[in-house]
Design a protein around this motif. Structure first.
Motif, PDB file in Angstrom:
ATOM      1  N   PHE A 127      26.898  92.317  20.435  1.00  0.00           N
ATOM      2  CA  PHE A 127      26.800  91.006  21.069  1.00  0.00           C
ATOM      3  C   PHE A 127      26.362  89.964  20.043  1.00  0.00           C
ATOM      4  O   PHE A 127      25.381  90.150  19.324  1.00  0.00           O
ATOM      5  N   LEU A 129      26.385  85.451  19.195  1.00  0.00           N
ATOM      6  CA  LEU A 129      26.593  84.081  19.681  1.00  0.00           C
ATOM      7  C   LEU A 129      26.262  83.124  18.554  1.00  0.00           C
ATOM      8  O   LEU A 129      25.731  83.512  17.522  1.00  0.00           O
ATOM      9  N   THR A 154      30.320  82.836  22.293  1.00  0.00           N
ATOM     10  CA  THR A 154      29.754  84.171  22.397  1.00  0.00           C
ATOM     11  C   THR A 154      30.870  85.193  22.258  1.00  0.00           C
ATOM     12  O   THR A 154      32.012  84.935  22.669  1.00  0.00           O
ATOM     13  N   GLN A 155      30.531  86.348  21.683  1.00  0.00           N
ATOM     14  CA  GLN A 155      31.496  87.425  21.477  1.00  0.00           C
ATOM     15  C   GLN A 155      30.861  88.755  21.866  1.00  0.00           C
ATOM     16  O   GLN A 155      29.686  89.002  21.583  1.00  0.00           O
ATOM     17  N   GLU A 167      34.025  80.275  24.738  1.00  0.00           N
ATOM     18  CA  GLU A 167      33.372  79.131  24.113  1.00  0.00           C
ATOM     19  C   GLU A 167      33.447  77.922  25.043  1.00  0.00           C
ATOM     20  O   GLU A 167      34.367  77.788  25.856  1.00  0.00           O
TER      21      GLU A 167
END
Length: 239
Positions: A127, A129, A154-155, A167
């Motif tokens: 995670f 961001l 965020t990914q 996004e």
């Protein structure tokens, strides 16, 4: 003469009788003495009979009850000293670009190119961001304009090289009228939310390439745009 010889014979006869009688009496007396004589007791101390030698055995000692054995304390395994990753190890930079070209009878020729650098921070291995900036250049029917702004993304890594990306961006862009035409000297702020998926191919431990497929799922100007947005980008781990 006869009486003389008779007397001699008589005397010898008497002597023989007395001789035999005395011998017989002596033998009888000895026989009686041997049969009637009490056996003589042996007064010497009796001999100790030889006893078989018994094997020498140790006296039985009382066996103490088994004592509870203390449980061995677990050995403290030396855990490998792992230092927490520094902030720099969690940071990465990246960016993506937009490139498009189209033509229609209403707007004419349309061309755009844009860039969006980002600074990411990995909260966990999966995670991340961070913030980013956005800049786009457009040319529409011979008239050019640009928009710029900021975004937060965020990914989440799904599986190996595949990840989700979302996004939200705020852009200051050229104004449009109600018909969708550009209004000169008019600008407005537009918020939009993009979401989709991506694929990352690492070329080394620090550098890799990203490919995004995003959709504009919400915006504040009321203009619906269902066309997918294809982006290509890169990522670079600072450490």
């Amino acid at each position: 003469m006869l009486p003389t010889h008779t007397n001699k014979f008589s005397r010898w006869a008497v002597l023989l009788v007395f001789f035999f009688w005395g011998t017989w009496a002596t033998a009888v007396a000895q026989e009686r003495d041997s049969t009637q004589q009490k056996p003589q007791l042996d007064t010497s101390p009796p001999a100790v009979p030889a006893q078989p030698q018994a094997p020498v055995t140790q006296p039985n000692r009382p066996v103490p009850p088994p004592q509870p054995q203390p449980e061995p304390e677990p050995e403290e395994k030396e855990e490998p000293v792992t230092e927490r990753p520094s902030i720099r190890e969690k940071l990465f930079i990246g960016g993506s670009g937009d490139l498009g070209f189209s033509s229609n009878s209403y707007y004419g020729n349309f061309f755009n190119i844009g860039a969006s650098p980002i600074l990411g921070y990995r909260i966990t291995k999966r995670f991340a961001l961070g913030p980013g900036i956005v800049y786009n250049y457009y040319n529409l029917g011979g008239r050019s304009f640009s928009d710029y702004g900021a975004k937060a993304f965020t990914q989440v890594i799904l599986y190996k090289a595949f990840f989700l990306h979302a996004e939200h961006q705020i852009l200051n862009t050229q104004g449009y009228d109600s018909s969708g035409r550009i209004t000169p000297d008019s600008r407005q702020n537009i918020q939009s939310t993009l979401a989709g998926a991506g694929y990352r191919q690492m070329a080394s431990d620090r550098f890799g390439f990203d490919l995004y497929l995003l959709f504009n799922i919400a915006n504040s100007n009321g203009v619906r745009n269902s066309r997918p947005i294809l982006r290509a980008g890169f990522i670079y781990n600072l450490k």
